[in-house]
Enzyme design. Sequence first.
Site, short mmCIF file in Angstrom:
data_model
loop_
_atom_site.label_atom_id
_atom_site.label_comp_id
_atom_site.label_asym_id
_atom_site.label_seq_id
_atom_site.Cartn_x
_atom_site.Cartn_y
_atom_site.Cartn_z
N HIS A 188 66.92 44.70 44.56
CA HIS A 188 66.15 43.69 43.82
C HIS A 188 67.08 42.55 43.42
O HIS A 188 68.10 42.76 42.75
CB HIS A 188 65.50 44.31 42.58
CG HIS A 188 64.34 45.20 42.95
ND1 HIS A 188 64.06 46.37 42.31
CD2 HIS A 188 63.40 45.05 43.92
CE1 HIS A 188 62.98 46.91 42.87
NE2 HIS A 188 62.57 46.13 43.84
N ALA A 189 66.68 41.33 43.81
CA ALA A 189 67.56 40.17 43.71
C ALA A 189 68.05 39.90 42.29
O ALA A 189 69.22 39.65 42.06
CB ALA A 189 66.81 38.96 44.24
N GLU A 191 68.54 41.67 39.70
CA GLU A 191 69.25 42.70 38.93
C GLU A 191 70.75 42.59 39.20
O GLU A 191 71.37 43.44 39.83
CB GLU A 191 68.66 44.07 39.31
CG GLU A 191 67.17 44.13 38.97
CD GLU A 191 66.40 45.28 39.63
OE1 GLU A 191 67.04 46.17 40.23
OE2 GLU A 191 65.16 45.28 39.55
N ARG A 245 62.72 38.66 42.71
CA ARG A 245 62.90 40.12 42.87
C ARG A 245 62.96 40.54 44.36
O ARG A 245 63.73 41.41 44.73
CB ARG A 245 61.70 40.80 42.21
CG ARG A 245 61.50 42.27 42.49
CD ARG A 245 60.28 42.78 41.73
NE ARG A 245 59.84 44.10 42.15
CZ ARG A 245 60.24 45.23 41.57
NH1 ARG A 245 61.10 45.22 40.60
NH2 ARG A 245 59.78 46.39 42.00
N ASN A 261 61.78 47.64 47.75
CA ASN A 261 61.63 48.99 47.17
C ASN A 261 60.18 49.47 47.15
O ASN A 261 59.84 50.42 46.46
CB ASN A 261 62.22 49.04 45.76
CG ASN A 261 62.95 50.35 45.53
OD1 ASN A 261 63.50 50.93 46.47
ND2 ASN A 261 62.95 50.83 44.29
N ARG A 262 59.34 48.81 47.92
CA ARG A 262 57.99 49.31 48.22
C ARG A 262 57.82 49.46 49.72
O ARG A 262 56.74 49.75 50.20
CB ARG A 262 56.93 48.32 47.69
CG ARG A 262 56.96 48.09 46.19
CD ARG A 262 56.52 49.33 45.40
NE ARG A 262 56.58 49.08 43.97
CZ ARG A 262 57.68 49.25 43.23
NH1 ARG A 262 58.81 49.68 43.81
NH2 ARG A 262 57.67 49.02 41.93
N HIS A 315 69.97 49.84 40.21
CA HIS A 315 69.00 48.83 39.81
C HIS A 315 69.22 48.50 38.33
O HIS A 315 70.10 49.04 37.68
CB HIS A 315 67.57 49.37 39.98
CG HIS A 315 67.09 49.48 41.38
ND1 HIS A 315 66.07 48.71 41.89
CD2 HIS A 315 67.47 50.31 42.40
CE1 HIS A 315 65.85 49.04 43.16
NE2 HIS A 315 66.69 50.01 43.50
N TYR A 367 57.12 55.02 36.17
CA TYR A 367 55.74 54.78 36.64
C TYR A 367 55.70 55.19 38.09
O TYR A 367 56.75 55.38 38.72
CB TYR A 367 55.34 53.30 36.49
CG TYR A 367 56.37 52.30 36.95
CD1 TYR A 367 56.64 52.08 38.30
CD2 TYR A 367 57.12 51.58 36.02
CE1 TYR A 367 57.60 51.16 38.71
CE2 TYR A 367 58.08 50.66 36.42
CZ TYR A 367 58.31 50.46 37.77
OH TYR A 367 59.25 49.56 38.17
N GLU A 390 68.83 53.02 36.82
CA GLU A 390 68.51 51.76 36.14
C GLU A 390 69.59 51.53 35.09
O GLU A 390 69.69 52.27 34.11
CB GLU A 390 67.14 51.85 35.45
CG GLU A 390 65.97 52.16 36.38
CD GLU A 390 65.47 50.97 37.19
OE1 GLU A 390 66.01 49.86 37.03
OE2 GLU A 390 64.54 51.18 37.99
O1 0X9 Z 1 60.06 49.66 40.54
C1 0X9 Z 1 61.14 49.87 41.11
O2 0X9 Z 1 61.31 49.63 42.30
C2 0X9 Z 1 62.32 50.45 40.31
N1 0X9 Z 1 62.40 49.83 39.02
S1 0X9 Z 1 62.88 48.27 38.88
O3 0X9 Z 1 62.67 47.85 37.51
N2 0X9 Z 1 64.45 48.21 39.16
O4 0X9 Z 1 62.19 47.48 39.83
C3 0X9 Z 1 62.12 51.94 40.16
C4 0X9 Z 1 62.07 52.71 41.45
C5 0X9 Z 1 61.97 54.20 41.25
N3 0X9 Z 1 61.79 54.91 42.50
C6 0X9 Z 1 60.61 54.99 43.14
N4 0X9 Z 1 59.50 54.55 42.63
N5 0X9 Z 1 60.60 55.59 44.32
ZN ZN Z 2 65.13 47.23 40.80
#
Ligand code: 0X9
Ligand code: ZN
Length: 433
Positions: A188-189, A191, A245, A261-262, A315, A367, A390
């Site tokens: 994520h950019a 961070e 991000r 990360n999605r 992150h 979440y 994190e």
């Molecule tokens: O949402 C995210 O990608 C991560 N948090 S952030 O605030 N750095 O963006 C958490 C990712 C946790 N891992 C998975 N959901 N697989």
């Molecule tokens: Zn992140």
Amino acid sequence: MSSLVCVSLLLCGYVTSEQIRFDGHKVLQIVPHSDDELKQVLAIHDLYDLDMWRHPRRGNHSMEVYVEPEKLESVLSVLKDIGAHVKIWIDDLQKLVDEEQSSIKRSILLPYSSQGRNQGFNHFAYHRYSSINQYLRDVATATLSMSSVNASVSTIGYTAEGREINVLKVTRGDRISRPSIFIDGGIHAREWIAPATVLYFINQLVYGDEFGYASQLLNKFDWFFAPLLNPDGYEYSHTNYRLWRKNRVEHRRKCFGTDLNRNFGYQWNPAIGGSTNVCSDVYSGSQAFSEKESQAVSTFITDNKQNMLAYLTYHAYGQMWLYPWGFTSALPPDWQDLDAAAKTGTAALGELYGTTYLVGSSTNVLYSAAGGSDDWVKGGAGVKYAYTIELRDTGSHGFVLPVNQIEPTCRESWRGLAAFALSLNTIRTGSRG
Ligand code: 0X9
Ligand code: ZN
């Protein structure tokens, strides 16, 4: 992270020459008093397309939400109507960004001698893409004259804008192959603390550390470091939009960026914490692994998974050491092993400055969000110990972590990493969860 839909051409990233300012932009802390109120607050969040900086958790319904000035009056009024408790958490985001900029300027002026070793590289500053790459190459060159450690750089792929994605391999250099640990940062950019922390790890491992961990860690593991997995987004967050991000791929001349990360291909599902809207801040991509950055790192990990025992992706923010799964609240069968090792890491991390971290599965502690790199590394590549860490803080500065917190964050995180890695049972190498 909820959808920050591109509400103006500025946010869509079509303005390339000017820095976007955040004057009067606020982060609100909202504390709903009941489950019912929480639902209403979440509905307001969706309705106004607000960016959730800290999500409500089980047992702690408070959250921090970023609000642009044009939405503020209306958002405050509807929150008042439902009776939720609201506090201004960050009053003026531009003030934090300005403070960050002036400390960046100051830190760059600091003489090398006051900053430690390493060819003049100041570890307690936020660096740009080109200096990060130069640092990796310098470390590799420096190890040519060292007998006890070897480091080499590989370019594992290129980004949408043609930048290199680099991995530094650090080993004892005695031709003995050991179980490996892969560490990345900067998916994520915005961070910025994540790449800074990973670069510090490299320094400690290669040049030795005050606690004497480096030598034990090199005897036990081979190491892979990818400090900057999303260089396009990172550069954009430096030059144009501090809160960017995603990566910077262009979608049909409409919006930019996919949330890397999605985008990983284990239980990929935009409906779980992602989005099919190309303008959303959590856009999951057109399909799993649609992005060059996620392809590059997954191909590299697949090629090296044989001996890989652990994967840690750094992150920010929230101070959490999370393990899979992110796509479901169910836990992996060996979750207790992951939980115990994470607790060893966070306990050691806390010894230096008393910083506390939450440990648990990402769905249960944070979440649900499918398509995370950690889920794919464990579920797809079969690496047993996969984590998302994190880093600092817990929200006072959020993504805009002041320069004076880089050093303590790096130092405590190194201690946490060392204790974690030294606690792992290497006889389990390659076992699947
Ligand atoms: O949402 C995210 O990608 C991560 N948090 S952030 O605030 N750095 O963006 C958490 C990712 C946790 N891992 C998975 N959901 N697989
Ligand atoms: Zn992140």
